[in-house]
Design a protein around this motif. Structure first.
Motif, PDB file in Angstrom:
ATOM      1  N   LYS A 200       7.672  -5.938  -3.824  1.00 14.00           N
ATOM      2  CA  LYS A 200       7.676  -6.074  -2.356  1.00 14.00           C
ATOM      3  C   LYS A 200       8.620  -5.060  -1.712  1.00 14.00           C
ATOM      4  N   GLU A 201       9.758  -4.809  -2.354  1.00 11.98           N
ATOM      5  CA  GLU A 201      10.714  -3.819  -1.832  1.00 11.98           C
ATOM      6  C   GLU A 201      10.098  -2.421  -1.859  1.00 11.98           C
ATOM      7  N   LEU A 202       9.423  -2.095  -2.955  1.00 10.06           N
ATOM      8  CA  LEU A 202       8.767  -0.787  -3.065  1.00 10.06           C
ATOM      9  C   LEU A 202       7.700  -0.611  -1.984  1.00 10.06           C
ATOM     10  N   ALA A 203       6.932  -1.677  -1.743  1.00  8.78           N
ATOM     11  CA  ALA A 203       5.876  -1.608  -0.728  1.00  8.78           C
ATOM     12  C   ALA A 203       6.465  -1.355   0.656  1.00  8.78           C
ATOM     13  N   LYS A 204       7.607  -1.976   0.932  1.00 16.17           N
ATOM     14  CA  LYS A 204       8.272  -1.778   2.232  1.00 16.17           C
ATOM     15  C   LYS A 204       8.777  -0.355   2.366  1.00 16.17           C
ATOM     16  N   LEU A 205       9.429   0.140   1.321  1.00 16.78           N
ATOM     17  CA  LEU A 205       9.978   1.497   1.351  1.00 16.78           C
ATOM     18  C   LEU A 205       8.871   2.539   1.531  1.00 16.78           C
ATOM     19  N   ALA A 206       7.710   2.277   0.920  1.00 13.21           N
ATOM     20  CA  ALA A 206       6.595   3.224   1.003  1.00 13.21           C
ATOM     21  C   ALA A 206       5.745   2.990   2.257  1.00 13.21           C
ATOM     22  N   LEU A 215       0.528  -9.137  -2.654  1.00 13.70           N
ATOM     23  CA  LEU A 215      -0.307  -8.223  -3.441  1.00 13.70           C
ATOM     24  C   LEU A 215       0.408  -6.907  -3.722  1.00 13.70           C
ATOM     25  N   ALA A 216       1.723  -6.913  -3.567  1.00 18.05           N
ATOM     26  CA  ALA A 216       2.509  -5.729  -3.935  1.00 18.05           C
ATOM     27  C   ALA A 216       2.254  -5.411  -5.404  1.00 18.05           C
ATOM     28  N   TYR A 217       2.137  -4.128  -5.716  1.00 19.22           N
ATOM     29  CA  TYR A 217       1.735  -3.738  -7.065  1.00 19.22           C
ATOM     30  C   TYR A 217       2.599  -2.603  -7.603  1.00 19.22           C
ATOM     31  N   PHE A 218       2.514  -2.408  -8.915  1.00 18.80           N
ATOM     32  CA  PHE A 218       3.163  -1.282  -9.575  1.00 18.80           C
ATOM     33  C   PHE A 218       2.087  -0.318 -10.065  1.00 18.80           C
ATOM     34  N   VAL A 219       2.399   0.961  -9.999  1.00 16.28           N
ATOM     35  CA  VAL A 219       1.464   1.998 -10.445  1.00 16.28           C
ATOM     36  C   VAL A 219       1.814   2.422 -11.868  1.00 16.28           C
ATOM     37  N   ALA A 220       0.795   2.500 -12.717  1.00 18.17           N
ATOM     38  CA  ALA A 220       1.003   2.890 -14.113  1.00 18.17           C
ATOM     39  C   ALA A 220       1.710   4.238 -14.196  1.00 18.17           C
ATOM     40  N   GLY A 221       2.638   4.333 -15.151  1.00 19.67           N
ATOM     41  CA  GLY A 221       3.387   5.578 -15.328  1.00 19.67           C
ATOM     42  C   GLY A 221       4.720   5.587 -14.622  1.00 19.67           C
TER      43      GLY A 221
END
Length: 401
Positions: A200-206, A215-221
């Motif tokens: 969720k923090e990453l989604a906000k920053l981006a 539905l916040a997600y992480f990207v492979a790699g």
């Protein structure tokens, strides 16, 4: 349409405008909130091919419980959920119904004495648990859980609460089965929460505009993806071993009463997750498959589909249905919320609906009354193209979390 011969209840493609289609085996009209949740997931750009909804589908957090989501180069922590690796374990014993006569209450009391339920944990850590090889990896898990190793060790071999249970069952041939439902306990919950928060923090920053924050997600790699995937696999392993530890204890109790303590070998053993994610190949592509309240059902895979504490349960084998991503339902699915169930039903209803079952019959388990769940027979009819029934079970003892 699914491949193979004639089927009883095929899926339907929901009439939605989404990036990926939504295929449903539910055979009933979804509510507006359920439709919205399905649309949210199917609109994500990394969802592969389609989303599959199982016959027991109902509201969850972020994604519907009873959904199978295949993704390319991304994973959604909240779609897996907080009880990572939650699932079922069952064994078919060499014992028969007549051997249980007059012993049900004592068996139930002995099980309750050796397996902690709810928030409780074991007072001591048994050797089977302390020797688990994956404890060596604990220091590589998320920093936010590093003070929880002792608790995690004491909770391995404990049931938890909610709809978790241990049952002694009989099949249609009067053979005795042991079945239980549990997951990764507090440690899986905490790991999930840590990673969901990071997502969720990453989604906000981006400034990533998601249809639902869950539905916040992480990207492979990325480091975040790698960290979550590592912790996810650890917690799924923990959940599987947790069920094995409890099953061994219950088996010993059953052997004490039915075989004079003599060790026996199960005629069949099944241990399957229904809240988890794995990398699999579907339609010729390597994808991440998240089963949120769904069981893997490749051709020949054994699975367990329980009803409620007063209904039948099923041991099944998968048919390898490609459109379902080789999956089936994980149970009957709730018909109403826990709060609503407590308002609708009385203790008299609970006593009536659990007649013939040695179990608690008090206000503490009223929200688990069979009437709060969908009819398991209908759920099974809706997935005749996904699984075949190996054994039909009915409980005679039920211990709730």
């Amino acid at each position: 349409m699914p491949q193979g011969g004639a089927i009883a209840m095929p899926y339907e493609t929901l009439n939605l405008t989404t990036t990926a289609p939504v295929l449903s085996w539910a055979n009933h009209e979804l509510g507006s909130q359920e439709i919205k949740m399905a649309k949210n997931v199917a609109s994500l750009p990394f969802v592969f091919k389609h989303v599959a909804l199982m016959p027991d589908v109902h509201l969850g957090k972020g994604a519907l419980v009873g959904s199978v989501i295949a993704t390319q180069d991304a994973i959604i922590p909240a779609a897996v959920g907080v009880d990572i690796g939650c699932g079922m374990c069952a064994i078919k014993t060499p014992f028969t119904a007549t051997q249980l006569e007059g012993k049900l209450k004592k068996i139930r009391q002995d099980i309750e004495a050796v397996i902690p339920v709810g928030f409780n944990e074991n007072k001591t850590v048994e050797k089977t648990v302390s020797n688990w090889q994956r404890w060596a990896d604990f220091k590589q898990l998320h920093p936010g859980i590093q003070d929880l190793q002792v608790k995690a060790m004491r909770q391995m071999g404990s049931l938890g609460g909610g709809n978790h249970f241990i049952e002694i069952c009989l099949d249609t041939e009067d053979q005795v089965w042991v079945m239980l439902h549990s997951g990764s306990r507090n440690i899986g919950n905490k790991l999930a929460q840590c990673h969901i928060s990071t997502g969720k923090e990453l989604a906000k920053l981006a400034n990533n505009k998601l249809p639902d924050p869950d539905l916040a997600y992480f990207v492979a790699g990325t480091p975040e993806f790698d960290a979550y995937w590592h912790d996810l696999q650890w917690a799924q392993n923990y959940a599987r071993v947790n069920r094995e530890v409890m099953m061994a204890r219950v088996q010993r109790i059953v052997e004490q009463y039915l075989a004079g303590g003599k060790l026996t070998k199960p005629l069949l053993s099944v241990n399957c997750h229904h809240n988890y994610a794995e990398k699999e190949t579907h339609y010729g592509e390597a994808v991440y498959v998240t089963r949120k309240g769904a069981v893997r059902a490749r051709a020949g895979d054994y699975g367990i589909i329980p009803g409620s504490m007063g209904a039948k349960s099923y041991i099944v084998q998968g048919k390898g249905n490609a459109e379902s991503y080789c999956s089936c339902s994980h149970g009957a699915g709730r018909l109403m919320s826990r709060t609503k169930a407590k308002g609708v039903y009385s203790l008299d209803d609970l006593i009536q609906q659990t007649e013939g079952v040695e179990c608690r019959k008090d206000a503490g388990v009223l929200d688990e009354i069979p009437g709060a769940y969908k009819p398991i027979e209908q759920v099974m009819a809706n997935q005749a193209d996904l699984v075949e029934v190996v054994a039909t079970l009915k409980q005679v003892v039920c211990i709730k979390g």
